[in-house]
Motif scaffolding. Sequence first.
Motif, mmCIF file in Angstrom:
data_model
loop_
_atom_site.group_PDB
_atom_site.id
_atom_site.type_symbol
_atom_site.label_atom_id
_atom_site.label_comp_id
_atom_site.label_asym_id
_atom_site.label_seq_id
_atom_site.Cartn_x
_atom_site.Cartn_y
_atom_site.Cartn_z
ATOM 1 N N LEU A 1 143.857 -56.524 -14.411
ATOM 2 C CA LEU A 1 145.077 -56.111 -13.718
ATOM 3 C C LEU A 1 145.369 -57.042 -12.547
ATOM 4 N N ASP A 2 146.644 -57.278 -12.288
ATOM 5 C CA ASP A 2 147.039 -58.040 -11.113
ATOM 6 C C ASP A 2 146.811 -57.159 -9.886
ATOM 7 N N TRP A 3 146.859 -57.768 -8.693
ATOM 8 C CA TRP A 3 146.545 -57.033 -7.462
ATOM 9 C C TRP A 3 147.463 -55.839 -7.246
ATOM 10 N N LYS A 4 148.766 -56.033 -7.423
ATOM 11 C CA LYS A 4 149.719 -54.952 -7.173
ATOM 12 C C LYS A 4 149.450 -53.763 -8.095
ATOM 13 N N SER A 5 149.259 -54.029 -9.375
ATOM 14 C CA SER A 5 148.968 -52.951 -10.330
ATOM 15 C C SER A 5 147.618 -52.309 -10.045
#
Length: 173
Positions: free
Chosen positions: A93-97
């Motif tokens: 997962l990317d940081w925001k997600s």
Amino acid sequence: MDHSAHHTSSAHDHMAHQAQAGHAGHQRGSVTWRAAAKATLHCLTGCAIGEILGMVIGTALMWGNVQTMILAITLAFLFGYSFTLFAVRRAGLDWKSAIKVALAADTVSIAVMELVDNGIIALTPGAMDAHLSDALFWTALLGGFAVAFLITTPVNKWMIGRGKGHAVVHAYH
């Protein structure tokens, strides 16, 4: 169902598929006490590390009870979220997600745990003024963790059974 296709998809695609199929790996209402206890233990581990570290730092800096408790609670949330955050980041997962998943997965569990644990410490006569070398400090703290675990586990079971809380993380395990 052929699960081989999941191994080539991203973690986000996998979660979207799981959410459509039921929710994050559990059918609604089918969560076991073991799964709830495991989620609670995961939360408790991060909370305990953060809270003990906060108590040690506050005591070492000779802060008052309120400042030390604020630091301990802040670090409990930070460490509690970080365990989930790093796990879902490892899953792709990317940081925001990942931050959204950690907040959704752990906020209620950590809040209940901290409310119960710190409430017990605050209500235990002499515990707030006990030093790190006092048995009363550790008895109140560990007793608070134990009671918080017992109270938070049914909360987590209820939430996971409804696709909330720690259930949102199961797609990444």
